[in-house]
Design a protein around this motif. Structure first.
Motif, PDB file in Angstrom:
ATOM      1  N   HIS A  73      32.862  53.385  28.244  1.00 27.35           N
ATOM      2  CA  HIS A  73      31.750  52.576  28.301  1.00 27.35           C
ATOM      3  C   HIS A  73      31.789  51.597  29.424  1.00 27.35           C
ATOM      4  CE1 HIS A  73      29.278  53.795  24.731  1.00 27.35           C
ATOM      5  NE2 HIS A  73      30.581  54.224  24.170  1.00 27.35           N
ATOM      6  N   LEU A  74      32.885  51.090  29.686  1.00 29.51           N
ATOM      7  CA  LEU A  74      33.263  49.895  30.494  1.00 29.51           C
ATOM      8  C   LEU A  74      33.156  50.522  31.942  1.00 29.51           C
ATOM      9  CD1 LEU A  74      36.420  47.954  29.228  1.00 29.51           C
ATOM     10  CD2 LEU A  74      34.031  47.017  29.556  1.00 29.51           C
ATOM     11  N   VAL A  75      33.645  51.812  32.252  1.00 29.33           N
ATOM     12  CA  VAL A  75      33.740  52.273  33.536  1.00 29.33           C
ATOM     13  C   VAL A  75      31.992  52.910  33.887  1.00 29.33           C
ATOM     14  CG1 VAL A  75      34.592  54.045  35.025  1.00 29.33           C
ATOM     15  CG2 VAL A  75      36.121  52.622  33.730  1.00 29.33           C
ATOM     16  N   PHE A  76      31.651  53.923  33.024  1.00 31.04           N
ATOM     17  CA  PHE A  76      30.356  54.675  33.425  1.00 31.04           C
ATOM     18  C   PHE A  76      29.187  54.114  33.023  1.00 31.04           C
ATOM     19  CE2 PHE A  76      33.841  57.854  32.910  1.00 31.04           C
ATOM     20  CZ  PHE A  76      33.436  58.667  34.107  1.00 31.04           C
ATOM     21  N   PHE A  77      28.946  52.725  32.167  1.00 29.26           N
ATOM     22  CA  PHE A  77      27.859  52.104  31.862  1.00 29.26           C
ATOM     23  C   PHE A  77      27.822  50.902  32.260  1.00 29.26           C
ATOM     24  CE2 PHE A  77      28.541  55.422  28.394  1.00 29.26           C
ATOM     25  CZ  PHE A  77      27.496  56.310  28.732  1.00 29.26           C
ATOM     26  N   LEU A  78      28.842  50.005  32.217  1.00 27.26           N
ATOM     27  CA  LEU A  78      28.864  48.698  32.656  1.00 27.26           C
ATOM     28  C   LEU A  78      29.455  48.672  33.964  1.00 27.26           C
ATOM     29  CD1 LEU A  78      30.323  47.127  29.237  1.00 27.26           C
ATOM     30  CD2 LEU A  78      28.061  47.215  30.264  1.00 27.26           C
ATOM     31  N   HIS A  79      30.028  49.634  34.568  1.00 30.82           N
ATOM     32  CA  HIS A  79      30.433  49.761  36.169  1.00 30.82           C
ATOM     33  C   HIS A  79      31.440  48.765  36.448  1.00 30.82           C
ATOM     34  CE1 HIS A  79      27.348  52.818  36.912  1.00 30.82           C
ATOM     35  NE2 HIS A  79      26.457  51.950  35.907  1.00 30.82           N
ATOM     36  N   ILE A  80      32.243  48.466  35.341  1.00 29.20           N
ATOM     37  CA  ILE A  80      33.559  47.660  35.314  1.00 29.20           C
ATOM     38  C   ILE A  80      34.698  48.298  35.999  1.00 29.20           C
ATOM     39  CG2 ILE A  80      35.085  45.809  34.368  1.00 29.20           C
ATOM     40  CD1 ILE A  80      32.924  44.945  32.639  1.00 29.20           C
ATOM     41  N   THR A  81      35.006  48.071  37.290  1.00 27.91           N
ATOM     42  CA  THR A  81      36.109  48.712  37.937  1.00 27.91           C
ATOM     43  C   THR A  81      37.027  47.508  38.517  1.00 27.91           C
ATOM     44  OG1 THR A  81      35.056  48.554  39.983  1.00 27.91           O
ATOM     45  CG2 THR A  81      34.747  50.541  38.741  1.00 27.91           C
ATOM     46  N   THR A  82      38.132  47.632  39.180  1.00 29.10           N
ATOM     47  CA  THR A  82      39.068  47.055  39.596  1.00 29.10           C
ATOM     48  C   THR A  82      38.788  46.734  41.034  1.00 29.10           C
ATOM     49  OG1 THR A  82      40.610  48.651  39.939  1.00 29.10           O
ATOM     50  CG2 THR A  82      40.802  47.444  38.071  1.00 29.10           C
ATOM     51  N   GLY A  83      37.568  46.987  41.779  1.00 25.14           N
ATOM     52  CA  GLY A  83      37.546  46.811  42.890  1.00 25.14           C
ATOM     53  C   GLY A  83      37.265  45.413  43.377  1.00 25.14           C
ATOM     54  N   ASP A  85      35.057  43.687  44.862  1.00 27.27           N
ATOM     55  CA  ASP A  85      33.731  43.036  44.535  1.00 27.27           C
ATOM     56  C   ASP A  85      33.395  42.943  42.709  1.00 27.27           C
ATOM     57  OD1 ASP A  85      33.634  45.678  44.185  1.00 27.27           O
ATOM     58  OD2 ASP A  85      31.644  45.787  44.843  1.00 27.27           O
ATOM     59  N   ASN A  86      34.343  43.330  42.328  1.00 25.67           N
ATOM     60  CA  ASN A  86      34.167  43.182  40.734  1.00 25.67           C
ATOM     61  C   ASN A  86      35.258  42.145  39.791  1.00 25.67           C
ATOM     62  OD1 ASN A  86      32.518  44.052  38.772  1.00 25.67           O
ATOM     63  ND2 ASN A  86      33.176  46.052  38.520  1.00 25.67           N
ATOM     64  N   THR A  87      35.705  41.342  40.759  1.00 27.80           N
ATOM     65  CA  THR A  87      36.945  40.546  40.154  1.00 27.80           C
ATOM     66  C   THR A  87      36.442  39.798  39.218  1.00 27.80           C
ATOM     67  OG1 THR A  87      37.862  40.635  42.401  1.00 27.80           O
ATOM     68  CG2 THR A  87      38.703  38.813  40.721  1.00 27.80           C
ATOM     69  N   ASN A  88      35.093  38.944  39.448  1.00 26.45           N
ATOM     70  CA  ASN A  88      34.711  38.158  38.183  1.00 26.45           C
ATOM     71  C   ASN A  88      34.186  39.036  36.717  1.00 26.45           C
ATOM     72  OD1 ASN A  88      34.670  35.955  40.102  1.00 26.45           O
ATOM     73  ND2 ASN A  88      32.476  36.406  40.866  1.00 26.45           N
ATOM     74  N   ASN A  89      33.988  40.227  37.099  1.00 27.59           N
ATOM     75  CA  ASN A  89      33.628  40.848  35.708  1.00 27.59           C
ATOM     76  C   ASN A  89      34.902  41.164  35.168  1.00 27.59           C
ATOM     77  OD1 ASN A  89      30.936  40.834  36.430  1.00 27.59           O
ATOM     78  ND2 ASN A  89      30.988  42.884  37.297  1.00 27.59           N
ATOM     79  N   VAL A  90      36.024  41.504  35.716  1.00 23.33           N
ATOM     80  CA  VAL A  90      37.272  41.907  35.234  1.00 23.33           C
ATOM     81  C   VAL A  90      37.717  40.635  34.555  1.00 23.33           C
ATOM     82  CG1 VAL A  90      39.700  42.599  35.519  1.00 23.33           C
ATOM     83  CG2 VAL A  90      37.677  43.985  36.646  1.00 23.33           C
ATOM     84  N   ILE A  91      37.686  39.669  35.208  1.00 21.33           N
ATOM     85  CA  ILE A  91      38.230  38.388  34.611  1.00 21.33           C
ATOM     86  C   ILE A  91      37.404  38.035  33.383  1.00 21.33           C
ATOM     87  CG2 ILE A  91      38.307  35.742  35.175  1.00 21.33           C
ATOM     88  CD1 ILE A  91      39.239  36.393  37.998  1.00 21.33           C
ATOM     89  N   ALA A  92      36.247  37.851  33.478  1.00 22.18           N
ATOM     90  CA  ALA A  92      35.384  37.580  32.297  1.00 22.18           C
ATOM     91  C   ALA A  92      35.747  38.623  31.052  1.00 22.18           C
ATOM     92  CB  ALA A  92      33.933  37.764  32.685  1.00 22.18           C
ATOM     93  N   LEU A  93      35.959  39.617  31.261  1.00 22.66           N
ATOM     94  CA  LEU A  93      36.294  40.724  30.413  1.00 22.66           C
ATOM     95  C   LEU A  93      37.568  40.454  29.628  1.00 22.66           C
ATOM     96  CD1 LEU A  93      35.704  43.401  28.945  1.00 22.66           C
ATOM     97  CD2 LEU A  93      37.011  44.491  30.702  1.00 22.66           C
ATOM     98  N   ALA A  94      38.536  40.057  30.497  1.00 22.35           N
ATOM     99  CA  ALA A  94      39.966  39.700  29.990  1.00 22.35           C
ATOM    100  C   ALA A  94      39.840  38.358  29.226  1.00 22.35           C
ATOM    101  CB  ALA A  94      40.961  39.589  31.269  1.00 22.35           C
ATOM    102  N   PHE A  95      38.856  37.552  29.584  1.00 23.53           N
ATOM    103  CA  PHE A  95      38.897  36.348  28.991  1.00 23.53           C
ATOM    104  C   PHE A  95      38.177  36.803  27.691  1.00 23.53           C
ATOM    105  CE2 PHE A  95      36.501  32.406  27.681  1.00 23.53           C
ATOM    106  CZ  PHE A  95      37.553  31.487  27.786  1.00 23.53           C
TER     107      PHE A  95
END
Length: 130
Positions: A73-83, A85-95
């Motif tokens: 779900h994170l990769v295919f639907f929410l497009h959260i990757t470790t690229g 340009d996606n640092t803020n999303n990864v940090i928000a998810l980890a938090f």
């Protein structure tokens, strides 16, 4: 400056533009994600119903399938990757994961200690009744 160049320059930090050529991009990516999610859901039901999996291992297998489902779900639907340009999303998810873990583990700890503190033996109960 073309319209596409202007749109790229006018984006918010952390905003990701999905590339249709990426595995998780475009309609093909959504269909692949849907197929994987459906397969993982069916596998978790199968694990619960079959006798081929050792009974004490069933909860662990279901948890592993659930984590895989979250990854899909994170990769295919929410497009959260470790690229980059996606640092803020990864940090928000980890938090968010950290906060959920703190709430769940803190609640379990509090309930375990309240339960332990509330249990009195018969002798203690008689002393409190006098």
């Amino acid at each position: 400056m073309s319209r596409e160049e202007q749109d790229v320059d006018d984006s918010a930090p952390g905003e990701e533009h999905v590339n249709a050529h990426e595995p998780a991009g475009g309609v093909r990516g959504y269909l692949l994600g849907l197929g994987l999610a459906t397969l993982l859901t069916a596998a978790s039901f199968w694990v619960g119903w079959t006798d081929l999996v050792w009974r004490p291992a069933v909860p662990t297998a279901i948890v592993v399938l659930a984590v895989a489902q979250m990854g899909v779900h994170l990769v295919f639907f929410l497009h959260i990757t470790t690229g980059p340009d996606n640092t803020n999303n990864v940090i928000a998810l980890a938090f968010g994961v950290l906060i959920v873990l703190l709430v769940v583990l803190g609640s379990i700890w509090i309930m375990a200690h309240l339960n332990h503190g509330m249990q009195m033996g018969p002798d203690e109960m008689m002393q409190h009744m006098r």
